[in-house]
Structure formats: C-alpha cells, structure tokens
Design a protein around this motif. Sequence first.
Motif, PDB file in Angstrom:
ATOM      1  N   LYS A 195       0.884   8.030   4.578  1.00 10.67           N
ATOM      2  CA  LYS A 195       0.490   7.896   5.910  1.00 10.67           C
ATOM      3  C   LYS A 195       0.543   9.522   6.464  1.00 10.67           C
TER       4      LYS A 195
ATOM      5  N   LYS B 203      -8.916   9.198   2.264  1.00  8.73           N
ATOM      6  CA  LYS B 203      -7.850   9.115   1.133  1.00  8.73           C
ATOM      7  C   LYS B 203      -6.625   8.739   1.708  1.00  8.73           C
ATOM      8  N   TYR B 204      -6.211   8.578   2.898  1.00  5.44           N
ATOM      9  CA  TYR B 204      -5.167   8.315   3.426  1.00  5.44           C
ATOM     10  C   TYR B 204      -5.091   7.308   4.491  1.00  5.44           C
ATOM     11  N   GLN B 205      -3.901   6.615   4.785  1.00  3.85           N
ATOM     12  CA  GLN B 205      -3.741   5.902   6.008  1.00  3.85           C
ATOM     13  C   GLN B 205      -3.495   6.920   7.101  1.00  3.85           C
TER      14      GLN B 205
ATOM     15  N   THR C 253      -0.390   4.325  -0.278  1.00  8.44           N
ATOM     16  CA  THR C 253      -1.174   5.438   0.167  1.00  8.44           C
ATOM     17  C   THR C 253      -0.530   6.173   1.250  1.00  8.44           C
TER      18      THR C 253
ATOM     19  N   ASP D 121       0.971  -1.254   0.027  1.00  7.49           N
ATOM     20  CA  ASP D 121      -0.210   0.112  -0.110  1.00  7.49           C
ATOM     21  C   ASP D 121       0.946   1.244  -0.067  1.00  7.49           C
TER      22      ASP D 121
END
Length: 196
Positions: A8, A29-31, A6, A4
């Motif tokens: 953080k 949209k994000y971790q 994405t 992943d």
Amino acid sequence: MTIDTTPKILVVDDDPSIRTLVHRFLNQKYQVDSAEDGETALELFEEFKPMLVVLDWNLPDTTGYHLCQEMQRRTNVFVVMLSSRTDEADRLKVLSAGADDYICKPFGLAELAIRIEVVLRRMRPVNPSRIVFDQFAIDSARREATLNDQIIKLTTLEFKILYFLASHSGQSWSRQQLIEKIWGVELQQHRRRESC
C-alpha cells in the motif's frame, strides 16, 4: 478468503495534477490512496496503513519534514520525499528525519517507480516475515518489534538495523557494510562528496 499482499502506498501532494498523475501511475502496480494536506494524510495513514508514503515537502498546513517525523513516531513506514528544493542540506535533513529517499522535482514517473521498488526491496524478507526469539518477536510485514506482546517503540533506522541483524544471525558486519545494506546509496554518495 484471500488476503491482498500488494504493498500500500499513500501519495501526499497539494498539487492535484501531480497527485492524480502519481496516484494513477502507481495504482497500476500497488494499492494507492492519496491526500492533499497533512491533516487528511494523517487520517488516511491510520486507516489505510501504507507500507510507503510518497510525500511532498510543501503542504498547505504543514511541511513534509514534520509530517514524516509524525508518521515515523507512529510506525516504521517507508517515506519517499518529493521537493523542488535541491539544496543538499535539505536532503540530509529529510533523510535524517527518517525518509528513505529524496526526489527533486521535476521528476519522471519511471524514476519514481524504480526508486519505490528499490526502497521496498530493502526490507524484502529473506527469512520468514516474523522472526521470534523466545518472547521477543520482529515482524517485517507490520514493521514492529514486540517483547512479551508489548510493542517496542523504535525509529525507522533502529527497526531496519534490528531486522537486518536478526535476519542475518550468525554473521558479523562492519559499520560500513551496515550503512550500505540499510541506508543504501544516498549516504554513500554524500560521504563521497564530503571527501572530495
């Protein structure tokens, strides 16, 4: 196995309503992970390894200013500071400590989202994320530079300048162009205010 990629984001705010609201909004949209104080934030910072921290100025056990400095000593993490303080001296102090942006409370979630996108976009690699010159390497994903596999300690600004110049090799830049490309709009606005 898929990784992943994405970004953080760590949200640090002692106000549970703000922390929860920002966490849920950004989590679309994000971790995202979150903390309510400096001690918990630093523990999560080491475990979660965020690319960006949304950091409140006032915390029960420290200040966002000191926490920003401590995080910058550990990695080149992006920091967006939140505060009810509107004094220009405070904003400049935080930006000089390594923060990438400063948002005054109250703020809108849409504004926060755009500012985060702008900060993350500053280091979007145009070239491969790892730039290598013999035994010297710059890794934009890890945000670190190494020489003979040994990490070189750099401040946030030093890393930004180094990566920008390395990823635009063969080009020359004036001091003003570097400020615009690396520090963004905030410093330009401050300089314009000073000249008025």
